[in-house]
Design a protein around this motif. Structure first.
Motif, PDB file in Angstrom:
ATOM      1  N   UNK A  94      14.617  51.745  31.049  1.00  0.00           N
ATOM      2  CA  UNK A  94      13.979  52.348  32.220  1.00  0.00           C
ATOM      3  C   UNK A  94      14.446  53.787  32.425  1.00  0.00           C
ATOM      4  N   UNK A  95      14.576  54.527  31.317  1.00  0.00           N
ATOM      5  CA  UNK A  95      14.957  55.929  31.383  1.00  0.00           C
ATOM      6  C   UNK A  95      16.438  56.185  31.519  1.00  0.00           C
ATOM      7  N   UNK A  96      17.249  55.140  31.632  1.00  0.00           N
ATOM      8  CA  UNK A  96      18.693  55.303  31.796  1.00  0.00           C
ATOM      9  C   UNK A  96      19.404  55.006  30.480  1.00  0.00           C
ATOM     10  N   UNK A  97      20.318  55.902  30.099  1.00  0.00           N
ATOM     11  CA  UNK A  97      21.077  55.730  28.862  1.00  0.00           C
ATOM     12  C   UNK A  97      22.128  54.635  29.062  1.00  0.00           C
ATOM     13  N   UNK A  98      21.990  53.528  28.332  1.00  0.00           N
ATOM     14  CA  UNK A  98      22.940  52.418  28.461  1.00  0.00           C
ATOM     15  C   UNK A  98      23.758  52.241  27.186  1.00  0.00           C
ATOM     16  N   UNK A  99      23.732  53.238  26.292  1.00  0.00           N
ATOM     17  CA  UNK A  99      24.321  53.086  24.965  1.00  0.00           C
ATOM     18  C   UNK A  99      25.797  52.737  25.014  1.00  0.00           C
ATOM     19  N   UNK A 100      26.544  53.419  25.858  1.00  0.00           N
ATOM     20  CA  UNK A 100      27.990  53.231  25.865  1.00  0.00           C
ATOM     21  C   UNK A 100      28.514  52.829  27.244  1.00  0.00           C
ATOM     22  N   UNK A 101      27.688  52.129  28.022  1.00  0.00           N
ATOM     23  CA  UNK A 101      28.151  51.663  29.326  1.00  0.00           C
ATOM     24  C   UNK A 101      29.268  50.631  29.154  1.00  0.00           C
ATOM     25  N   UNK A 102      30.221  50.659  30.070  1.00  0.00           N
ATOM     26  CA  UNK A 102      31.309  49.684  30.048  1.00  0.00           C
ATOM     27  C   UNK A 102      30.786  48.317  30.498  1.00  0.00           C
ATOM     28  N   UNK A 103      31.671  47.328  30.425  1.00  0.00           N
ATOM     29  CA  UNK A 103      31.299  45.977  30.863  1.00  0.00           C
ATOM     30  C   UNK A 103      30.901  45.988  32.338  1.00  0.00           C
TER      31      UNK A 103
END
Length: 371
Positions: free
Chosen positions: A98-107
């Protein structure tokens, strides 16, 4: 699924670029996704190489559609599924939801997104805790997310069990009391508990009896229509993928080699690997007994993902391979509207490298046609 509905779906899928224009923001966008698993040796555990499970793939998934992923075992399908649900950390590339970068989000950063992105696992036996009741398993997402359903947890879990075709009164039973197909329905109920927007199904029917596969596939289709779900379905069964998908991506050795809508891919595949896969699908027609099957038999095994071939990764098994295929990797480009292929010498399309000398023995040794 009715033929009329699938025809309409195929028509809509064939106009994916138009859909992209009217809805510029896809639900999921993957760019240059890479996952390498390091190989270590010695007492100091030094890296001696890497398994290139996923090696640079790009695709988009639009709201309400079903994207099918097919390919041989070991091509990186399941790894890709775990990357886009962030069950694995990518080596490189970008995953946007949804347009948000989630590649390296933490737990902790991914926790709110777990409501919107869920996964159905391949093994209905191993994905359920045998020590927990069905009510505890299906109700776990609510407790993990701190959500209190209207009417109470038990009533909501029983509603979910009924939704997937199970008896709500079996709330207190354990997984070993159910068949394989029923266990997969429990897994589906758990995945749908928080009303996700995207569901990634990793070979959801491959571990089930053929008689049960159709029931589960039809259930997934009905749930999509009822709840407005978006699916990424990973499978190696081409007949399953054809039944459920709007668009299909074909993977080979960590790469997407062809991406098209369902109708275009099955009626006029462009990549030689896709053509070989399609020729292997059995046709249950007794009138064709004894006739030429036209099946393309690829000789040799898939090369190792530790050291994939240079240039086009399929050139070692391709009957159309030429010199350019060994040195230049073909980009994934659209040769017609909504149909992308990574091949220098595509089928059903103009040759992208005319006049290039063929590899010695490619037409005779690498593949053959079985009668």
């Amino acid at each position: 699924m009715t033929d009329k509905k699938k025809t309409e779906a195929g028509t809509a899928a064939g106009a994916v670029p138009a859909q992209a224009d009217s809805s510029p923001e896809p639900l999921l966008k993957v760019t240059g996704l890479v996952k390498h698993f390091p190989i270590t040796k010695g007492l100091l555990r030094r890296q001696a190489g890497a398994v290139k499970a996923v090696d640079g793939i790009d695709f988009e998934v639009y709201p309400g559609e079903t994207l099918g992923i097919v390919g041989e075992s070991g091509c990186g399908k399941s790894t890709m599924g775990r990357l886009i649900t962030r069950l694995l950390e990518p080596t490189d590339g970008k995953v946007e939801f949804e347009g948000k970068d989630i590649t390296h989000l933490s737990v902790s950063g991914m926790r709110p997104l777990r409501r919107d992105v869920q996964m159905i696992f391949q093994d209905p036996y191993g994905s359920l805790n045998p020590r927990h009741t069905v009510g505890t398993i299906v109700g776990a997402p609510f407790k993990l997310q701190g959500v209190q359903p209207e009417g109470g947890l038990k009533a909501e879990v029983q509603r979910l069990l009924s939704l997937v075709g199970l008896n709500p009164e079996h709330y207190n039973r354990y997984p070993h009391e159910f068949s394989g197909g029923q266990r997969q329905r429990i897994g589906i109920a758990r995945a749908l508990a928080l009303k996700p927007k995207l569901v990634v199904a990793d070979e959801p029917v491959s571990a089930l009896d053929v008689s049960i596969q159709a029931q589960v596939v039809n259930l997934l289709d009905d749930l999509q229509q009822e709840l407005g779900l978006t699916y990424v379905i990973i499978a190696h069964d081409l007949s399953v993928i054809r039944h459920v998908s709007d668009r299909i991506a074909v993977m080979y050795l960590g790469k997407i080699v062809e991406l098209a809508d369902r109708k275009s891919l099955y009626e006029a595949p462009m990549h030689p690997y896709t053509t070989a896969l399609m020729s292997a699908v059995p046709v249950p027609d007794p009138r064709r007994r004894g006739a030429k099957s036209g099946r393309i038999l690829l000789k040799g095994d898939v090369p190792s993902p530790i050291s994939p071939p240079s240039g086009c990764r399929f050139h070692t098994r391709c009957w159309k391979a030429t010199q350019v295929c060994t040195v230049q990797e073909p980009p994934l480009v659209a040769l017609k509207t909504g149909h992308q292929v990574a091949c220098h010498h595509p089928e059903n399309a103009p040759d992208q490298a005319p006049g290039d000398p063929a590899l010695p023995g490619a037409a005779d040794v690498v593949s053959t046609v079985v009668e």
